[in-house]
Design a protein around this motif. Structure first.
Motif, PDB file in Angstrom:
ATOM      1  N   THR A 269       0.704  -1.083  -0.143  1.00  0.00           N
ATOM      2  CA  THR A 269       0.048   0.112   0.000  1.00  0.00           C
ATOM      3  C   THR A 269       0.987   1.245  -0.052  1.00  0.00           C
ATOM      4  OG1 THR A 269      -0.123   0.041   2.277  1.00  0.00           O
ATOM      5  CG2 THR A 269      -1.713  -1.136   1.468  1.00  0.00           C
TER       6      THR A 269
ATOM      7  N   GLU B  30      -2.395   8.158   7.239  1.00  0.00           N
ATOM      8  CA  GLU B  30      -3.215   7.536   6.160  1.00  0.00           C
ATOM      9  C   GLU B  30      -3.426   6.131   6.818  1.00  0.00           C
ATOM     10  OE1 GLU B  30      -0.898   7.067   2.505  1.00  0.00           O
ATOM     11  OE2 GLU B  30      -1.512   9.282   2.104  1.00  0.00           O
ATOM     12  N   VAL B  31      -2.690   5.525   7.539  1.00  0.00           N
ATOM     13  CA  VAL B  31      -2.851   4.361   8.269  1.00  0.00           C
ATOM     14  C   VAL B  31      -4.061   4.544   9.125  1.00  0.00           C
ATOM     15  CG1 VAL B  31      -2.204   2.437   9.923  1.00  0.00           C
ATOM     16  CG2 VAL B  31      -0.925   3.258   7.917  1.00  0.00           C
TER      17      VAL B  31
ATOM     18  N   SER C 153      -6.270   6.823   9.162  1.00  0.00           N
ATOM     19  CA  SER C 153      -7.695   7.059   8.637  1.00  0.00           C
ATOM     20  C   SER C 153      -8.360   5.874   7.885  1.00  0.00           C
ATOM     21  CB  SER C 153      -7.270   8.086   7.657  1.00  0.00           C
ATOM     22  OG  SER C 153      -6.875   9.510   7.967  1.00  0.00           O
ATOM     23  N   MET C 154      -7.599   5.045   7.392  1.00  0.00           N
ATOM     24  CA  MET C 154      -7.861   3.745   6.970  1.00  0.00           C
ATOM     25  C   MET C 154      -8.375   2.800   7.901  1.00  0.00           C
ATOM     26  SD  MET C 154      -4.626   2.855   4.413  1.00  0.00           S
ATOM     27  CE  MET C 154      -5.112   1.193   3.980  1.00  0.00           C
ATOM     28  N   SER C 155      -7.893   2.789   9.235  1.00  0.00           N
ATOM     29  CA  SER C 155      -8.476   1.987  10.327  1.00  0.00           C
ATOM     30  C   SER C 155      -9.737   2.422  10.588  1.00  0.00           C
ATOM     31  CB  SER C 155      -7.333   2.140  11.553  1.00  0.00           C
ATOM     32  OG  SER C 155      -6.241   1.550  11.103  1.00  0.00           O
TER      33      SER C 155
ATOM     34  N   ALA D 227     -11.977   4.084   9.086  1.00  0.00           N
ATOM     35  CA  ALA D 227     -12.889   3.985   7.963  1.00  0.00           C
ATOM     36  C   ALA D 227     -13.286   2.566   8.108  1.00  0.00           C
ATOM     37  CB  ALA D 227     -12.362   4.305   6.667  1.00  0.00           C
ATOM     38  N   LEU D 228     -12.618   1.528   8.658  1.00  0.00           N
ATOM     39  CA  LEU D 228     -13.374   0.219   8.549  1.00  0.00           C
ATOM     40  C   LEU D 228     -14.364  -0.032   9.849  1.00  0.00           C
ATOM     41  CD1 LEU D 228      -9.763  -1.748   8.678  1.00  0.00           C
ATOM     42  CD2 LEU D 228     -11.487  -1.250   6.517  1.00  0.00           C
TER      43      LEU D 228
END
Length: 207
Positions: free
Chosen positions: A73, A199-200, A202-204, A206-207
């Motif tokens: 990623t 970003e990590v 933010s991705m977490s 969003a899950l």
């Protein structure tokens, strides 16, 4: 051209300039080619800078696709690149060379190794090129390649006039420039780590 693009071009150029550090590398080139005639030094300068440009262009254009193929990623790339760039900057701040400046063993063309790789293009340079190009798609790749091409041209002329450059800068000047570039790289590395970490998170979330 939009002022934001000008700003990005300047940022990319300074990032490449700091990590490639052409002035100290010129001193290395002068040392490696001190017993070689002018025509051969010219050939080595051309070949090494062209090879370095080709490596950076390859990873700028195809690095993102390669990472997608491997399932890596963009945040992972930024964090890893940030660590590599920070380490190089930290070493330079402490007065160490950013690359392995080994003497030629007589069995390889020094234009390829060690001058092109790893002196001009090491892991940190590749990671920097991929970070810049991956974050902004094809425009980022074009900007990264064009700014490295400009830096390659500057490096080429530094190599051609290496004896004069080393004489003018002197030992203390080389040390100051190396440490200044190290500080810039350390800051760039931390910024990449912050961007990747954000970003990590933010991705977490969003899950």
């Amino acid at each position: 051209m939009d002022m934001d693009i000008y700003g990005r071009l300047i940022t990319i150029f300074l990032g490449f300039f700091a990590i490639t550090n052409p002035i100290p590398n010129t001193a290395v080139f002068a040392g490696l080619t001190r017993k070689i005639d002018k025509a051969e030094r010219y050939r080595i300068a051309i070949k090494s800078t062209v090879i370095a440009f080709c490596v950076v262009a390859f990873f700028s254009l195809l690095g993102k696709a390669l990472f997608h193929l491997l399932g890596i990623t963009l945040p992972a790339l930024r964090i890893t690149g940030g660590i590599l760039v920070f380490i190089v900057g930290y070493q330079m701040l402490n007065g160490h060379n950013s690359s392995s400046h080994a003497e030629d063993d007589g069995d390889t063309d020094i234009a390829v190794s060690p001058i092109a790789v790893p002196i001009l293009v090491g892991p940190g340079t590749i990671a920097t090129a991929m970070n810049y190009s991956a974050s902004e798609g094809s425009l980022g790749a074009i900007m990264a390649i064009s700014m490295y091409a400009l830096l390659g041209l500057i490096t080429f002329f530094c190599f051609i006039f290496s004896a004069q450059v080393v004489k003018v800068i002197g030992g203390n000047g080389l040390k100051v420039i190396t440490q200044l570039m190290g500080m810039i790289l350390a800051v760039i590395g931390v910024q990449l780590l912050i961007a990747g970490g954000y970003e990590v998170v933010s991705m977490s979330n969003a899950l």
